[in-house]
Design a protein around this motif. Structure first.
Motif, PDB file in Angstrom:
ATOM      1  N   GLY A  64       1.614  15.596 -25.138  1.00  0.00           N
ATOM      2  CA  GLY A  64       2.984  15.695 -24.513  1.00  0.00           C
ATOM      3  C   GLY A  64       3.056  14.748 -23.395  1.00  0.00           C
ATOM      4  N   ASP A  65       3.585  15.177 -22.315  1.00  0.00           N
ATOM      5  CA  ASP A  65       3.880  14.241 -21.012  1.00  0.00           C
ATOM      6  C   ASP A  65       2.600  13.706 -20.556  1.00  0.00           C
ATOM      7  N   ASN A  66       1.288  14.375 -20.723  1.00  0.00           N
ATOM      8  CA  ASN A  66       0.059  13.969 -20.317  1.00  0.00           C
ATOM      9  C   ASN A  66      -0.731  13.106 -21.200  1.00  0.00           C
ATOM     10  N   PRO A  67      -1.417  12.133 -20.802  1.00  0.00           N
ATOM     11  CA  PRO A  67      -2.265  11.390 -21.561  1.00  0.00           C
ATOM     12  C   PRO A  67      -3.296  12.017 -22.328  1.00  0.00           C
ATOM     13  N   SER A  68      -3.605  11.657 -23.531  1.00  0.00           N
ATOM     14  CA  SER A  68      -4.580  12.624 -24.255  1.00  0.00           C
ATOM     15  C   SER A  68      -5.951  12.380 -23.761  1.00  0.00           C
ATOM     16  N   SER A  69      -6.714  13.314 -24.088  1.00  0.00           N
ATOM     17  CA  SER A  69      -8.128  13.203 -23.650  1.00  0.00           C
ATOM     18  C   SER A  69      -8.933  11.848 -24.516  1.00  0.00           C
ATOM     19  N   ALA A  70      -8.339  11.329 -25.639  1.00  0.00           N
ATOM     20  CA  ALA A  70      -8.920  10.320 -26.315  1.00  0.00           C
ATOM     21  C   ALA A  70      -8.502   8.908 -25.416  1.00  0.00           C
ATOM     22  N   ILE A  71      -7.248   8.956 -25.140  1.00  0.00           N
ATOM     23  CA  ILE A  71      -6.907   7.743 -24.518  1.00  0.00           C
ATOM     24  C   ILE A  71      -7.632   7.612 -23.199  1.00  0.00           C
ATOM     25  N   THR A  72      -7.814   8.785 -22.504  1.00  0.00           N
ATOM     26  CA  THR A  72      -8.222   8.796 -21.192  1.00  0.00           C
ATOM     27  C   THR A  72      -9.618   8.325 -21.232  1.00  0.00           C
ATOM     28  N   LEU A  73     -10.591   8.883 -22.440  1.00  0.00           N
ATOM     29  CA  LEU A  73     -11.804   8.333 -22.512  1.00  0.00           C
ATOM     30  C   LEU A  73     -11.877   7.084 -22.947  1.00  0.00           C
ATOM     31  N   ILE A  74     -10.807   6.370 -23.519  1.00  0.00           N
ATOM     32  CA  ILE A  74     -11.137   5.068 -24.046  1.00  0.00           C
ATOM     33  C   ILE A  74     -11.009   4.114 -22.688  1.00  0.00           C
ATOM     34  N   LEU A  75      -9.936   4.504 -22.070  1.00  0.00           N
ATOM     35  CA  LEU A  75      -9.922   3.853 -20.615  1.00  0.00           C
ATOM     36  C   LEU A  75     -10.989   4.064 -19.723  1.00  0.00           C
ATOM     37  N   ALA A  76     -11.568   5.024 -19.715  1.00  0.00           N
ATOM     38  CA  ALA A  76     -12.725   5.273 -18.746  1.00  0.00           C
ATOM     39  C   ALA A  76     -13.946   4.371 -19.442  1.00  0.00           C
ATOM     40  N   ILE A  77     -14.032   4.333 -20.623  1.00  0.00           N
ATOM     41  CA  ILE A  77     -15.226   3.439 -21.061  1.00  0.00           C
ATOM     42  C   ILE A  77     -14.783   1.822 -21.062  1.00  0.00           C
ATOM     43  N   THR A  78     -13.472   1.479 -21.038  1.00  0.00           N
ATOM     44  CA  THR A  78     -13.020   0.097 -20.542  1.00  0.00           C
ATOM     45  C   THR A  78     -13.442  -0.352 -19.250  1.00  0.00           C
ATOM     46  N   VAL A  79     -13.038   0.778 -18.288  1.00  0.00           N
ATOM     47  CA  VAL A  79     -13.283   0.536 -16.926  1.00  0.00           C
ATOM     48  C   VAL A  79     -14.791   0.363 -16.717  1.00  0.00           C
ATOM     49  N   LEU A  80     -15.412   1.208 -17.300  1.00  0.00           N
ATOM     50  CA  LEU A  80     -16.903   1.360 -16.877  1.00  0.00           C
ATOM     51  C   LEU A  80     -17.489  -0.024 -17.273  1.00  0.00           C
ATOM     52  N   SER A  81     -16.965  -0.742 -18.541  1.00  0.00           N
ATOM     53  CA  SER A  81     -17.417  -2.015 -18.972  1.00  0.00           C
ATOM     54  C   SER A  81     -17.352  -3.145 -18.115  1.00  0.00           C
ATOM     55  N   GLY A 148       0.588  12.307 -15.782  1.00  0.00           N
ATOM     56  CA  GLY A 148       1.609  11.873 -16.545  1.00  0.00           C
ATOM     57  C   GLY A 148       2.966  11.407 -16.040  1.00  0.00           C
ATOM     58  N   GLN A 149       2.748  11.271 -14.577  1.00  0.00           N
ATOM     59  CA  GLN A 149       4.131  10.720 -13.996  1.00  0.00           C
ATOM     60  C   GLN A 149       4.199   9.142 -13.916  1.00  0.00           C
ATOM     61  N   LEU A 150       3.138   8.268 -14.349  1.00  0.00           N
ATOM     62  CA  LEU A 150       3.014   6.903 -14.446  1.00  0.00           C
ATOM     63  C   LEU A 150       2.737   6.575 -15.611  1.00  0.00           C
ATOM     64  N   SER A 151       2.927   5.639 -16.169  1.00  0.00           N
ATOM     65  CA  SER A 151       2.461   4.733 -17.208  1.00  0.00           C
ATOM     66  C   SER A 151       1.295   3.827 -16.977  1.00  0.00           C
ATOM     67  N   VAL A 152       0.676   3.319 -17.950  1.00  0.00           N
ATOM     68  CA  VAL A 152      -0.760   2.544 -17.401  1.00  0.00           C
ATOM     69  C   VAL A 152       0.057   1.393 -16.690  1.00  0.00           C
ATOM     70  N   GLY A 153       0.900   0.620 -17.062  1.00  0.00           N
ATOM     71  CA  GLY A 153       1.340  -0.511 -16.461  1.00  0.00           C
ATOM     72  C   GLY A 153       1.859  -0.137 -14.802  1.00  0.00           C
ATOM     73  N   GLN A 154       2.737   1.122 -14.722  1.00  0.00           N
ATOM     74  CA  GLN A 154       2.977   1.389 -13.468  1.00  0.00           C
ATOM     75  C   GLN A 154       1.963   1.867 -12.751  1.00  0.00           C
ATOM     76  N   ALA A 155       0.929   2.778 -13.339  1.00  0.00           N
ATOM     77  CA  ALA A 155      -0.319   2.917 -12.412  1.00  0.00           C
ATOM     78  C   ALA A 155      -0.932   1.616 -12.108  1.00  0.00           C
ATOM     79  N   TYR A 156      -1.296   0.602 -12.774  1.00  0.00           N
ATOM     80  CA  TYR A 156      -1.855  -0.533 -12.641  1.00  0.00           C
ATOM     81  C   TYR A 156      -1.033  -1.282 -11.132  1.00  0.00           C
TER      82      TYR A 156
END
Length: 276
Positions: A64-81, A148-156
């Protein structure tokens, strides 16, 4: 009476003819039963029931309006790398680790405190210094993105502003001008417009310069003590005794008396006062 061979041949031929005729009749009956029929007119397709959202009753959204758990997990792994690089380049870890290492060398110690202790101390001091910046990034960028208030680009774009303020506050103007000149780009109208690709190396160079200045200040008193011990040994004719071994207890005593670790920690943390 035994039939003649001629009669037997005629009887066999008659049987074959009767069998073939029966087979033809069976095929004809089957064909008559399976005669083609006229095709019926095609029926019009039934339109699916369309709900108010116009999706035809099919929901293909992922979260829905919130990022899925899969996308959040992928982003978390990317940040940790890339977290080790971020920790070294955009925080106070570089200067703190270098100063602690130079202090150990000034004392004449090779493995005390061990590298794990110095790295752990530098890490927690970094968290202490970067606490306000991390809190601001979490408040204005991370939490709105998770809601879900900001996209990835807006959050960055939003979250990088507090970090950029910290980097600019602790970057020397000489290093910043150097990296702007090396980049071949036009000088920004104001420091806030500097790109991260230019600002990060300028910040690292400034941190290394500051760390070496603090290390020089730490080295001077121990160097003077080494020279005094060496002169005293030469005056007594004890030239075969290494001055480092004799001066080490006096350096440790001096460091403990002046509470050296507290002074160094205060100097490191105080160098970032008001920069977050």
């Amino acid at each position: 009476m035994t039939p003649s061979p001629h009669a037997a041949r005629w009887a066999a031929r008659a049987g074959v003819v009767l069998t073939g005729g029966a087979t033809l009749l069976a095929l004809a009956a089957t064909a008559a039963l399976a005669a083609p029929v006229d095709p019926t007119d095609p029926t019009a397709p039934v339109s699916p029931v369309v709900d108010g959202a116009g999706t035809g009753g099919l929901d293909i959204s992922i979260g829905g309006d919130n990022p899925s758990s899969a996308i959040t997990l992928i982003l978390a792994i990317t940040v940790l790398s890339v977290a080790p690089s971020l920790l070294l380049l955009v925080t106070s870890f570089t200067k703190i680790a270098v100063v602690l290492s130079l202090t150990r060398n000034a004392l004449g110690l090779q493995s005390a405190p061990p590298n794990q202790v110095l790295t752990g101390l530098a890490f927690f001091l970094t968290l202490f210094v970067m606490g306000p910046v991390i809190s601001d990034i979490n408040e204005i960028a991370v939490q709105p993105y998770l809601d879900g208030q900001l996209s990835v680009g807006q959050a960055y774009d939003t979250g990088v502003e507090p970090l950029k303020d910290f980097l600019l506050a602790n970057t020397r103007s000489d290093e910043l001008k150097l990296m702007v000149g090396l980049s071949g780009e036009e000088a920004p109208a104001d420091p806030q417009s500097t790109t991260m690709l230019t600002l990060v190396p300028a910040f690292v160079l400034s941190e290394l310069k500051s760390a070496f200045i603090i290390g020089l200040v730490v080295f001077i008193p121990f160097l003077v003590l080494d020279m005094l011990v060496s002169a005293a040994l030469m005056a007594m004719g004890m030239m075969m005794v290494p001055p480092v071994i004799v001066s080490l207890p006096f350096k440790l005593l001096l460091f403990v008396v002046v509470d050296g670790w507290a002074l160094i920690t205060t100097a490191l943390v105080g160098s970032y006062s008001g920069s977050g």
